[in-house]
Enzyme design. Structure first.
Site, PDB file in Angstrom:
ATOM      1  N   HIS A  69       0.823  -1.199   0.000  1.00  0.00           N
ATOM      2  CA  HIS A  69       0.000   0.000   0.000  1.00  0.00           C
ATOM      3  C   HIS A  69       0.864   1.257   0.000  1.00  0.00           C
ATOM      4  O   HIS A  69       2.034   1.218   0.401  1.00  0.00           O
ATOM      5  CB  HIS A  69      -0.935  -0.020   1.195  1.00  0.00           C
ATOM      6  N   CYS A 114      -2.220  -0.949   7.556  1.00  0.00           N
ATOM      7  CA  CYS A 114      -1.539   0.338   7.377  1.00  0.00           C
ATOM      8  C   CYS A 114      -1.726   1.231   8.598  1.00  0.00           C
ATOM      9  O   CYS A 114      -0.808   1.951   8.985  1.00  0.00           O
ATOM     10  CB  CYS A 114      -2.016   1.028   6.110  1.00  0.00           C
ATOM     11  N   GLU A 173       0.811   3.901   1.863  1.00  0.00           N
ATOM     12  CA  GLU A 173       1.284   4.302   3.184  1.00  0.00           C
ATOM     13  C   GLU A 173       2.502   3.475   3.582  1.00  0.00           C
ATOM     14  O   GLU A 173       3.480   4.013   4.111  1.00  0.00           O
ATOM     15  CB  GLU A 173       0.195   4.102   4.248  1.00  0.00           C
ATOM     16  N   CYS A 197      -6.152   0.900   5.559  1.00  0.00           N
ATOM     17  CA  CYS A 197      -6.622  -0.408   6.020  1.00  0.00           C
ATOM     18  C   CYS A 197      -6.086  -0.654   7.432  1.00  0.00           C
ATOM     19  O   CYS A 197      -5.240   0.093   7.937  1.00  0.00           O
ATOM     20  CB  CYS A 197      -6.161  -1.505   5.057  1.00  0.00           C
TER      21      CYS A 197
END
Length: 162
Positions: free
Chosen positions: A79, A120, A81, A117
């Protein structure tokens, strides 16, 4: 001449970073900022050296019709992040702000009402990032104090806020 706000300036950069995404479902871009300096950037895509979904021409989660927020182990991508955190030193992330934007790969339009999510969120907490700002549209955004994610431990309630 009216200047863009500092927050939307950073969100504009995060949106541009999302254009590097190799995901076929959603394109995310993230930047970490501290003391008015960009610390790092990240977008969602496969680990270095592995083929991206855009290279393969399909997304396994899309192919299997897996809903958003489920079965991330089948996703090829890291992801945005996570990639931004990997690229930064912890000292520079302590007290920093992470700016994030999600766009639709087909239309390039901003996707509203997105957030990190559960995995993250955990990385953001451990990195020492203080605030997450997520773009809703060209002018509006949502600010998430990370301390709220610490206090509201979604891993205990089973409500992950996707």
């Amino acid at each position: 001449m009216e200047r863009v706000s500092k927050t939307n300036y950073y969100l504009d950069i995060a949106q541009t970073v999302s254009e590097r995404s190799t995901c076929l479902r959603r394109c995310y871009g993230a930047i970490i900022v501290k003391d008015d300096s960009i610390v790092s950037t990240g977008y969602n895509g496969a680990p270095r050296g592995r083929k991206n979904c855009s290279d393969l021409g399909f997304c396994m989660r899309e192919k299997l019709k897996i809903p958003r927020g489920e079965r991330y182990e089948l996703c090829r991508a890291l992801h945005s992040e996570a990639n931004a955190i990997i690229a930064a030193s912890r000292e520079r992330m302590l007290g920093a702000t992470l700016y994030m934007c999600c766009t639709d790969p087909a239309t390039k339009e901003i996707v509203p009402h997105t957030c990190s999510c559960a995995m993250c969120k955990r990385m953001i907490i451990n990195a020492g990032i203080e605030t997450v700002v997520v773009r809703e549209d060209r002018e509006n955004y949502t600010v998430y104090p990370v301390s709220g994610w610490v206090e509201d431990d979604d891993s205990l309630s089973g409500t992950f806020g996707y």
